[in-house]
Design a protein around this motif. Structure first.
Motif, mmCIF file in Angstrom:
data_model
loop_
_atom_site.group_PDB
_atom_site.id
_atom_site.type_symbol
_atom_site.label_atom_id
_atom_site.label_comp_id
_atom_site.label_asym_id
_atom_site.label_seq_id
_atom_site.Cartn_x
_atom_site.Cartn_y
_atom_site.Cartn_z
ATOM 1 N N LEU A 1 0.831 -1.208 0.000
ATOM 2 C CA LEU A 1 0.000 0.000 0.000
ATOM 3 C C LEU A 1 0.866 1.258 0.000
ATOM 4 O O LEU A 1 0.512 2.257 -0.646
ATOM 5 N N ILE A 2 1.982 1.242 0.710
ATOM 6 C CA ILE A 2 2.894 2.388 0.656
ATOM 7 C C ILE A 2 3.407 2.562 -0.761
ATOM 8 O O ILE A 2 3.458 3.686 -1.294
ATOM 9 N N ASP A 3 3.794 1.456 -1.432
ATOM 10 C CA ASP A 3 4.209 1.523 -2.833
ATOM 11 C C ASP A 3 3.162 2.254 -3.668
ATOM 12 O O ASP A 3 3.462 3.196 -4.410
ATOM 13 N N LEU A 4 1.923 1.795 -3.547
ATOM 14 C CA LEU A 4 0.824 2.370 -4.326
ATOM 15 C C LEU A 4 0.592 3.823 -3.980
ATOM 16 O O LEU A 4 0.468 4.682 -4.864
ATOM 17 N N PHE A 5 0.510 4.132 -2.684
ATOM 18 C CA PHE A 5 0.170 5.486 -2.270
ATOM 19 C C PHE A 5 1.250 6.484 -2.674
ATOM 20 O O PHE A 5 0.944 7.622 -3.049
ATOM 21 N N VAL A 6 2.526 6.081 -2.603
ATOM 22 C CA VAL A 6 3.604 6.994 -2.993
ATOM 23 C C VAL A 6 3.474 7.380 -4.460
ATOM 24 O O VAL A 6 3.494 8.571 -4.818
ATOM 25 N N PRO B 1 9.455 1.770 -2.397
ATOM 26 C CA PRO B 1 9.031 2.762 -1.399
ATOM 27 C C PRO B 1 8.540 2.107 -0.114
ATOM 28 O O PRO B 1 8.786 2.600 0.986
ATOM 29 N N GLY B 2 7.846 0.977 -0.236
ATOM 30 C CA GLY B 2 7.270 0.316 0.920
ATOM 31 C C GLY B 2 8.277 -0.173 1.933
ATOM 32 O O GLY B 2 7.927 -0.411 3.100
ATOM 33 N N ASN B 3 9.532 -0.303 1.513
ATOM 34 C CA ASN B 3 10.555 -0.759 2.453
ATOM 35 C C ASN B 3 10.893 0.293 3.505
ATOM 36 O O ASN B 3 11.599 -0.009 4.476
ATOM 37 N N MET B 4 10.363 1.513 3.335
ATOM 38 C CA MET B 4 10.553 2.500 4.400
ATOM 39 C C MET B 4 9.890 2.035 5.689
ATOM 40 O O MET B 4 10.278 2.464 6.780
ATOM 41 N N MET C 1 -0.236 2.536 7.423
ATOM 42 C CA MET C 1 0.651 2.084 8.491
ATOM 43 C C MET C 1 -0.088 2.025 9.826
ATOM 44 O O MET C 1 0.154 1.136 10.651
ATOM 45 N N SER C 2 -0.997 2.964 10.062
ATOM 46 C CA SER C 2 -1.777 2.953 11.300
ATOM 47 C C SER C 2 -2.837 1.864 11.282
ATOM 48 O O SER C 2 -3.074 1.191 12.286
ATOM 49 N N LYS C 3 -3.489 1.684 10.140
ATOM 50 C CA LYS C 3 -4.568 0.704 10.050
ATOM 51 C C LYS C 3 -4.058 -0.738 10.106
ATOM 52 O O LYS C 3 -4.618 -1.576 10.813
ATOM 53 N N SER D 1 -1.038 10.634 3.745
ATOM 54 C CA SER D 1 -1.608 9.483 3.047
ATOM 55 C C SER D 1 -1.020 8.161 3.504
ATOM 56 O O SER D 1 -1.761 7.196 3.739
ATOM 57 N N ILE D 2 0.307 8.078 3.642
ATOM 58 C CA ILE D 2 0.901 6.779 3.981
ATOM 59 C C ILE D 2 0.817 6.483 5.477
ATOM 60 O O ILE D 2 0.958 5.337 5.890
#
Length: 501
Positions: free
Chosen positions: A159-164, A271-274, A360-362, A355-356
């Motif tokens: 999801l981070i990949d997508l949102f970025v 990006p999601g690896n952050m 991460m919270s959910k 957005s990201i």
């Protein structure tokens, strides 16, 4: 990787299995119950979560570039312009403070219409809601489409990949572009259209270099991006023009280079690896849930993505500051240093941050300490609201200059030529001043909105992110549709390069 190791379920937090079960136990379920957004009620954590000190900003006298790149600087620098606005001392706008309460009342009317009395469940401003346009829970459906062996951390990375990528493609689309969903056949425009388009490109593997795993974004996948490829994915054409298509393509190509930073984005340059970097960072506290300082996330976004911004942007001592601009109404008092004439906004970075934080919270139950350092977004919907409701009025000489620019631009084939509105470039002093006072007034409006809703000082008072979502951004769009029904554009138009608004 520190507290939480990549792809090591034994070291994952206990809630991972619970979250995973909520996505896979019933593939037909689309309820949002298990995915309810956190409200980001300021930086104070719930009672069960310990306090976490937040780092102070760099000293501008010692390192002005680092200061201007900090999240602290956005509100601090904009507050100088807000003080001048309240005294009607702006260079380009007249300010009618008698319209302030009415502006807040309009925002309150929008919030009450759509959310009363369930204010506590207003989601924070973020990209997630745009994906769900038309009432279809596309992100929930995406999560449910993945097999149960995909754990919560990998779901969050995806999801981070997508949102970025989606946020970086989310500059103003223009009033002529729309996107027809390949899945539903429905047509969407503006931010929602860009969201649906980016989601469908993501699912098709357009941003991935691994043909066996389309639902990811990686450096090698982005490297193959061209204007032609993006134009096809976005359904851009001469008859359906997307503003700034070249600028958007350039952002994605530069993102592919930025992802080579293995500390932040891992060996596979995602990006999601952050997520792994944040969970393993020394500043992250392992409590009942992981507690990440907002300044740590901010550093990842500012430092990790700094190579993507065009090199022509404002620089201090050779360091690119990003979305930061000189303003003639600064410095506040002579003699000033170079940095004192600059006001930073970092709008896309803040939009990305808002957005990201949500996935991460959910999905990982991460708490972000100090999230109230984030500001209102200085973009044309929030800022347009202030003009359409009469709180701000462009001064006559600037209005004429903007109208002349609009008429000149209208002579170019394909450019708008109806509903005349003043036009300026993003670095114009008018736009910089407008964005700065927008940041400041949003803070004041939050206090007044909570007061009018009867929530001020209560546990249920709205956060800034909630007001942006339910009130100012939505209200700015709605009043623009009423004021300029043919184009639905803001009262001031910005010549966009696809990387600012």
């Amino acid at each position: 990787m520190g507290l939480f190791k990549r792809k090591d379920s034994k070291n994952s937090i206990q809630t991972e299995k619970d979250e995973n079960d909520s996505f896979t136990a019933n593939s037909a379920r689309t309820s949002n119950t298990s995915l309810r957004s956190p409200g980001y009620k300021g930086s104070g954590p719930p009672a069960s979560i310990p306090e976490l000190p937040i780092a102070r900003p760099p000293d501008p006298a010692l390192d002005p570039a680092a200061y201007l790149r900090s999240i602290h600087a956005v509100r601090e620098r904009s507050s100088i312009l807000l003080d001048k606005a309240k005294k009607n001392q702006l260079n380009h706008f007249d300010v009618d403070m008698s319209k302030f309460e009415a502006t807040a009342s309009y925002i309150v009317s929008i919030i009450k219409r759509d959310h009363a009395p369930d204010y506590e469940n207003i989601p924070p401003h973020g990209r997630w809601q745009h994906f769900d346009v038309g009432g279809r829970p596309r992100i929930n459906q995406l999560l449910q489409s993945w097999p149960s062996r995909i754990d919560a951390q990998e779901r969050t990375r995806r999801l981070i990949d997508l949102f970025v990528v989606s946020v970086l493609l989310d500059a103003g689309a223009g009033n002529k572009w729309s996107y027809r969903s390949k899945e539903s056949g429905k047509v969407f425009s503006r931010s929602e259209g860009l969201a649906v388009a980016s989601l469908e490109m993501f699912k098709s593997g357009l941003f991935s270099s691994d043909p066996t795993e389309p639902c990811q974004v990686d450096g090698a996948g982005l490297k193959k991006m061209t204007v032609e490829v993006l134009a096809k994915g976005m359904q851009h054409s001469e008859q359906n023009p997307l503003a700034g298509i070249e600028g958007r393509t350039g952002l994605l190509v530069r993102l592919s280079d930025a992802l080579n930073n293995q500390d932040f984005f891992g060996v596979d340059a995602r990006p999601g690896n952050m997520l792994d970097y944040l969970l393993g960072h020394p500043s992250t506290m392992a409590s009942s849930v992981p507690i990440v300082p907002i300044t740590t996330l901010w550093s990842v976004l500012m430092d990790g993505f700094s190579p993507i911004w065009p090199p022509s942007r404002t620089q201090i001592d050779g360091v690119s500051i990003g979305d930061a601009w000189k303003c003639s109404n600064l410095p506040n008092s002579p003699p000033g240093q170079q940095w004192e004439s600059i006001v930073p906004f970092h709008k896309l970075t803040q939009w990305l941050c808002y957005s990201i934080m949500v996935p991460m919270s959910k999905l990982m139950l991460i708490h972000f300490a100090g999230s109230d350092l984030l500001t209102g977004l200085p973009e044309y919907r929030n800022g347009g609201l202030l003009i359409d409701l009469g709180l701000l009025s462009l001064k006559p000489e600037d209005m004429q200059r903007g109208i002349d620019a609009y008429k000149e631009n209208a002579q170019i084939k394909g450019q708008p030529s109806v509903e005349v509105a003043p036009l300026f470039c993003a670095d114009d002093d008018v736009i910089v001043e407008w964005r700065a006072v927008t940041v400041g007034f949003l803070d004041d409006l939050l206090e007044e909105v909570n007061s009018q809703l009867g929530l001020k000082g209560s546990e249920d008072q709205l956060s800034l992110a909630q007001m942006l979502e339910a009130g100012t951004w939505k209200g700015g769009r709605e009043i623009a549709e009423v004021s300029r029904p043919n184009t639905k554009e803001p009262p001031i138009m910005i010549r966009s390069d696809g990387t600012v608004f």
